[in-house]
Design a protein around this motif. Sequence first.
Motif, PDB file in Angstrom:
ATOM      1  N   ALA A   1      34.030  42.088  10.345  1.00  0.00           N
ATOM      2  CA  ALA A   1      34.460  41.534   9.162  1.00  0.00           C
ATOM      3  C   ALA A   1      35.647  42.268   8.366  1.00  0.00           C
ATOM      4  O   ALA A   1      36.313  41.563   7.945  1.00  0.00           O
ATOM      5  CB  ALA A   1      33.107  41.210   8.290  1.00  0.00           C
ATOM      6  N   ASN A   2      35.488  43.296   7.994  1.00  0.00           N
ATOM      7  CA  ASN A   2      36.454  44.173   7.314  1.00  0.00           C
ATOM      8  C   ASN A   2      37.780  44.375   8.164  1.00  0.00           C
ATOM      9  O   ASN A   2      38.891  44.295   7.509  1.00  0.00           O
ATOM     10  CB  ASN A   2      35.994  45.666   7.172  1.00  0.00           C
ATOM     11  CG  ASN A   2      34.796  45.881   6.110  1.00  0.00           C
ATOM     12  OD1 ASN A   2      34.580  44.750   5.400  1.00  0.00           O
ATOM     13  ND2 ASN A   2      33.992  46.728   6.193  1.00  0.00           N
ATOM     14  N   GLN A   3      37.703  44.237   9.649  1.00  0.00           N
ATOM     15  CA  GLN A   3      38.920  44.556  10.045  1.00  0.00           C
ATOM     16  C   GLN A   3      39.557  43.108  10.105  1.00  0.00           C
ATOM     17  O   GLN A   3      41.136  43.143  10.056  1.00  0.00           O
ATOM     18  CB  GLN A   3      38.781  44.691  11.715  1.00  0.00           C
ATOM     19  CG  GLN A   3      38.432  45.960  12.104  1.00  0.00           C
ATOM     20  CD  GLN A   3      38.362  46.160  13.823  1.00  0.00           C
ATOM     21  OE1 GLN A   3      38.711  45.314  14.337  1.00  0.00           O
ATOM     22  NE2 GLN A   3      37.587  47.149  14.035  1.00  0.00           N
ATOM     23  N   THR A   4      39.133  41.818   9.977  1.00  0.00           N
ATOM     24  CA  THR A   4      39.821  40.568   9.848  1.00  0.00           C
ATOM     25  C   THR A   4      40.793  40.599   8.429  1.00  0.00           C
ATOM     26  O   THR A   4      41.596  39.831   8.599  1.00  0.00           O
ATOM     27  CB  THR A   4      38.841  39.672   9.997  1.00  0.00           C
ATOM     28  OG1 THR A   4      37.992  39.667   8.688  1.00  0.00           O
ATOM     29  CG2 THR A   4      38.038  39.347  11.070  1.00  0.00           C
ATOM     30  N   GLY A   5      40.521  41.523   7.640  1.00  0.00           N
ATOM     31  CA  GLY A   5      41.259  41.382   6.254  1.00  0.00           C
ATOM     32  C   GLY A   5      42.134  42.563   6.103  1.00  0.00           C
ATOM     33  O   GLY A   5      42.711  42.783   5.082  1.00  0.00           O
ATOM     34  N   THR A   6      42.266  43.647   7.107  1.00  0.00           N
ATOM     35  CA  THR A   6      43.010  44.739   7.269  1.00  0.00           C
ATOM     36  C   THR A   6      44.687  44.441   7.220  1.00  0.00           C
ATOM     37  O   THR A   6      45.595  45.143   6.193  1.00  0.00           O
ATOM     38  CB  THR A   6      42.618  45.482   8.321  1.00  0.00           C
ATOM     39  OG1 THR A   6      41.318  45.870   8.433  1.00  0.00           O
ATOM     40  CG2 THR A   6      43.686  46.658   8.081  1.00  0.00           C
ATOM     41  N   TYR A   7      45.154  43.735   7.820  1.00  0.00           N
ATOM     42  CA  TYR A   7      46.581  43.379   8.204  1.00  0.00           C
ATOM     43  C   TYR A   7      46.963  42.299   7.394  1.00  0.00           C
ATOM     44  O   TYR A   7      46.262  40.986   7.973  1.00  0.00           O
ATOM     45  CB  TYR A   7      46.800  43.449   9.551  1.00  0.00           C
ATOM     46  CG  TYR A   7      46.606  44.734  10.122  1.00  0.00           C
ATOM     47  CD1 TYR A   7      47.295  45.876  10.054  1.00  0.00           C
ATOM     48  CD2 TYR A   7      45.331  44.889  11.084  1.00  0.00           C
ATOM     49  CE1 TYR A   7      47.160  47.091  10.556  1.00  0.00           C
ATOM     50  CE2 TYR A   7      45.122  46.129  11.523  1.00  0.00           C
ATOM     51  CZ  TYR A   7      46.023  47.156  11.424  1.00  0.00           C
ATOM     52  OH  TYR A   7      45.582  48.616  11.984  1.00  0.00           O
ATOM     53  N   LYS A   8      48.034  42.016   6.736  1.00  0.00           N
ATOM     54  CA  LYS A   8      48.263  40.848   6.021  1.00  0.00           C
ATOM     55  C   LYS A   8      49.716  40.464   6.327  1.00  0.00           C
ATOM     56  O   LYS A   8      50.667  40.106   5.571  1.00  0.00           O
ATOM     57  CB  LYS A   8      48.464  41.007   4.442  1.00  0.00           C
ATOM     58  CG  LYS A   8      46.863  41.483   3.892  1.00  0.00           C
ATOM     59  CD  LYS A   8      45.978  40.379   4.073  1.00  0.00           C
ATOM     60  CE  LYS A   8      44.504  40.759   3.303  1.00  0.00           C
ATOM     61  NZ  LYS A   8      43.616  39.653   3.262  1.00  0.00           N
ATOM     62  N   GLN A   9      49.940  40.290   7.633  1.00  0.00           N
ATOM     63  CA  GLN A   9      51.249  39.891   8.352  1.00  0.00           C
ATOM     64  C   GLN A   9      51.099  38.869   9.514  1.00  0.00           C
ATOM     65  O   GLN A   9      49.935  38.960  10.068  1.00  0.00           O
ATOM     66  CB  GLN A   9      51.702  41.202   9.119  1.00  0.00           C
ATOM     67  CG  GLN A   9      52.205  42.144   7.984  1.00  0.00           C
ATOM     68  CD  GLN A   9      52.800  43.395   8.633  1.00  0.00           C
ATOM     69  OE1 GLN A   9      53.770  43.334   9.339  1.00  0.00           O
ATOM     70  NE2 GLN A   9      52.250  44.704   8.544  1.00  0.00           N
ATOM     71  N   MET A  10      51.854  37.854   9.584  1.00  0.00           N
ATOM     72  CA  MET A  10      51.614  37.107  10.513  1.00  0.00           C
ATOM     73  C   MET A  10      51.694  37.594  12.047  1.00  0.00           C
ATOM     74  O   MET A  10      51.077  37.234  12.767  1.00  0.00           O
ATOM     75  CB  MET A  10      52.829  36.059  10.537  1.00  0.00           C
ATOM     76  CG  MET A  10      52.499  35.253   9.338  1.00  0.00           C
ATOM     77  SD  MET A  10      51.012  34.467   9.199  1.00  0.00           S
ATOM     78  CE  MET A  10      50.968  33.065  10.438  1.00  0.00           C
TER      79      MET A  10
END
Length: 395
Positions: free
Chosen positions: A234-243
């Motif tokens: 769940a935490n991994q899904t919000g780690t990277y804020k790039q397309m």
Amino acid sequence: MFKFEKIFLDIIFKYKDKLFLLVISILGLFIRYQGIHFISWDMKTFLIPWYNVIDAKGGLHALGTQVGDYNILYQTFVALITYLHRNCVVMYKILSILFDYILAVSAGLLCMRLTKKNNSFIFSSIYSIVLFLPTVILNSSYWGQSDSIYTTFVILTLLFLFEEKYLLSFIMLGLGFSFKFQTIFIVPFIICYYVYKKRFSIMYFLASVGIFWLSGLPAYLNGRNLLAPFKIYANQTGTYKQMSISAPSFWILIGNDYKLLHLTAIILTVALCGIALYLIMSGKINLENATSYMAAAAWFTWTCPLFLPAMHERYTYLLDILLVILTFMDNKYLKYAAISILISIITNCASLFGTWHFAIQWCIIACVLAWVHFTYTLLNDNKNSNQEEIATEQS
């Protein structure tokens, strides 16, 4: 020719398959040894510091807290190798290299099962190609990444699923998830297969969840929360804020505004998978056919990384393996395998060594066009197959 020469050559011909596998396996080790001491940016920035923290906290005792972003089963392996007091770079890579070989064996077995040919030539060919794929070699011996591990369990999932050994299949799926969240790329296909076959219960998915949860047992014994494995992903899904993170992603052609586009990307991907499900339910894709079975699995594992946001370049690893197997089932899929593997090499080397051979946009255009044509081929093959079945029934 001398008599001893004839005897020698007769022995070679008699045991040619075993000798070939032995030699190719040894050569596979030699080529991997060339990169065993190479330290990538990921290794220097993440893997080595994680190892040091786990070692400092007492190996298995460190599992009481989260170190890094890998899930607990992989952290358990890292904790165990701290007791060996060896070069951690080499130890990381040995684990991945071991699974390179298991992956090659699994891919060979899957191809033989799908082609219904207990043929040593097919097995040896798949084994050697997978073992010597540049992306497989780079991933384990240079990068020290673990993509061969989860991919092995996905291949075994597909093997047992086709053989209708459903419990084993979902156990393998759970083990795949225990190592990497990218196992999710095959789940839409499995859901479609569940709807199509109507021969196994959706409750089998609980076996995957159970195996995934049990993989955290060493951490629970050291005081971790019982939901820790789920929270890590769940935490991994919000780690990277790039397309896109160096991936051959459709969104490189559109833009990199994650806040604006990421929900659009997710909805588009779900819609494409939903359309595929509708086509399968409508009989446009016949999953009873082994080639269509593998082609559909490859289509889903191509569609997800191509259209989802925040994808890495390594996320096409599974796709490349599936396309290699598919090529041996029908050689018209060779062009798709060649394009996918070539783009994977370019994007992987760009991240690993910092080398760009030409503009990434051209890679993406080639990838999207190949995906479109692959989709057409998948649908057209099933159309022709259905027409042949109707003609056979009428006759």
